[in-house]
Write an enzyme that holds these catalytic residues in place. Structure first.
Site, mmCIF file in Angstrom:
data_model
loop_
_atom_site.group_PDB
_atom_site.id
_atom_site.type_symbol
_atom_site.label_atom_id
_atom_site.label_comp_id
_atom_site.label_asym_id
_atom_site.label_seq_id
_atom_site.Cartn_x
_atom_site.Cartn_y
_atom_site.Cartn_z
ATOM 1 N N HIS A 190 0.794 -1.237 0.000
ATOM 2 C CA HIS A 190 0.000 0.000 0.000
ATOM 3 C C HIS A 190 0.823 1.283 0.000
ATOM 4 C CE1 HIS A 190 -0.194 -0.064 4.740
ATOM 5 N NE2 HIS A 190 1.021 -0.348 4.274
ATOM 6 N N HIS A 191 2.144 1.186 -0.005
ATOM 7 C CA HIS A 191 2.962 2.406 0.063
ATOM 8 C C HIS A 191 3.432 2.919 -1.300
ATOM 9 C CE1 HIS A 191 3.042 2.363 4.377
ATOM 10 N NE2 HIS A 191 3.703 1.230 4.451
ATOM 11 N N ALA A 192 3.369 2.105 -2.348
ATOM 12 C CA ALA A 192 3.905 2.532 -3.644
ATOM 13 C C ALA A 192 3.063 3.659 -4.235
ATOM 14 C CB ALA A 192 3.957 1.352 -4.606
ATOM 15 N N HIS A 227 0.467 3.663 8.038
ATOM 16 C CA HIS A 227 -0.582 4.359 7.291
ATOM 17 C C HIS A 227 -0.596 3.913 5.831
ATOM 18 C CE1 HIS A 227 -1.912 8.184 5.070
ATOM 19 N NE2 HIS A 227 -3.008 7.605 5.543
ATOM 20 N N ASP A 276 -0.687 5.133 2.915
ATOM 21 C CA ASP A 276 -0.522 6.421 2.235
ATOM 22 C C ASP A 276 -0.686 6.345 0.726
ATOM 23 O OD1 ASP A 276 1.859 4.936 2.139
ATOM 24 O OD2 ASP A 276 3.151 6.708 2.187
#
Length: 385
Positions: free
Chosen positions: A133-135, A173, A175
């Site tokens: 989920h961070h890419a 998070h 993000d």
């Protein structure tokens, strides 16, 4: 007993591999699949192999120049000069051979889950390799090269015009997903995570609520460090039903990072295995109440690969496939197979022995309650009768 659920799995997922010292270790998927099997929770019919996401599918979210560079870097025997500008070649995201193919397979696994659910071939599907989920659109970040969650949401928006409720309970998070849909009122992103005050990526503040017509459709609850089960679950159970009622989603996508556990080496929350039974239980209920059962789950963080990840994601699959597990000894054959390979003493039961209470428990609980009330202020909340 309903078995209308599919696990998206292949041992090839372990090809997403940075190095021996890196905390992101997909060996955890082998342990998890083996624990599910040892409990008798899997048949051959339950498993779908992942496919490779196409460049066009990746480009629903990612810049094509970035996709091309990831492919080029993965086929080079040295780090290319532009790697750092794409977030690659860093301590968090080292370059490795065939990195495009390994990453596209994970995205394709999540799209395989989406296809199964959205076409009605399954009610629920779980890709444990997913949850990256961070890419971002043109940059790797936080162990993540391509963002399978964002691609899956964009894919559902394009092909089914679906209203998507995205629920992220990773300690970090979510993000990359938040920013990808920050102005879209048809995607409600919800992240319950450890405060970014001391933890990567440092975002997920209460004030990050969306932009333009998407204002209010980004909901963040940054929890205080050392939050325990009861406070975490109080936030989760209070918030999610009201959001689902107000938003009326067509499908639910959950990111199920299990790094909020007290054993996790990278975070500072103090939860036990109990929350990893309760989190998917409520998501399952909401999917049937609002989405005709449409529920897609992905993995995420989880860096105690021996003691936490296999138990947490086995509990998720147990809930998804309507094969409830009660506490008790872990399967003897699983322990015998993996204990010799683990430097940690493996737990001998499915659930944890209660941990000692945190001295600041009352203060942390009250702080989280206040944070929750502030998080709900501009969200599409509908209270029950």
């Amino acid at each position: 007993m309903s078995r209308n659920a599919r696990l998206i799995y292949s041992p090839d997922y372990t090809q997403y591999y940075f190095n021996d010292e890196h905390p992101f270790n997909q060996r955890r998927l082998l342990l998890t699949h083996d624990l599910m099997s040892a409990y008798g929770l899997l048949t051959d019919a339950d498993i779908l192999p992942p496919r490779m996401a196409t460049d066009d599918e990746l480009a629903l979210v990612h810049d094509r120049r970035y996709i091309d560079f990831v492919r080029e870097q993965g086929h080079s025997d040295k780090e290319l000069p532009a790697a750092a500008s794409y977030g690659l070649g860093t301590e968090d995201v080292p370059c490795f051979p065939q990195m495009h193919e390994a990453s596209a397979r994970i995205v394709g696994g999540t799209l395989q889950a989406v296809d199964a659910v959205m076409t009605g071939r399954a009610e629920h599907a779980f890709n444990p390799a997913g949850g990256l989920h961070h890419a971002f659109r043109g940059r790797a970040s936080g162990f993540c090269i391509y963002n399978d969650c964002s691609v899956a949401i964009a894919y559902m928006r394009k092909h089914w015009n679906a209203r998507v409720l995205y629920i992220d309970t990773d300690a970090h998070h979510g993000d990359g997903v938040q920013w990808a849909f920050y102005d879209d009122p048809n995607v409600l992103t919800v992240s319950i995570h450890e405060t970014g005050k001391y933890l990567f990526p440092g975002t997920g503040n209460l004030t990050e609520r969306g932009d333009g017509s998407g204002y209010g459709y980004s909901v963040n609850v940054p929890l205080d460090a050392f939050t325990e089960d009861d406070s975490f679950l109080d936030v989760y159970r209070d918030l999610l039903p009201k959001l689902a009622r107000g938003f009326q989603p067509d499908v639910i996508l959950t990111q199920n990072g299990c790094d909020a556990h007290a054993y996790d080496p990278l975070t500072h929350l103090s939860c036990s295995m109990r929350i990893y039974q309760e989190i998917p239980r409520l998501a399952h209920q909401l999917a049937h109440e609002y989405c005709d059962g449409k529920w897609i789950a992905v993995g995420g963080g989880g860096y105690d690969i021996w003691r936490v990840v296999p138990r947490a994601w086995t509990l998720l699959w147990s809930e998804m496939s309507d094969q409830p597990l009660a506490d008790g000894p872990l399967p003897v054959n699983w322990l015998a197979r993996w204990q010799p390979l683990s430097e940690e003493k493996l737990p001998d039961r499915l659930f944890d022995t209660p941990f000692p209470p945190i001295p600041r428990r009352a203060e942390i609980t009250e702080k989280n309650r206040v944070t929750l009330e502030r998080a709900k202020m501009y969200a599409p909340i509908t209270d029950g009768d």
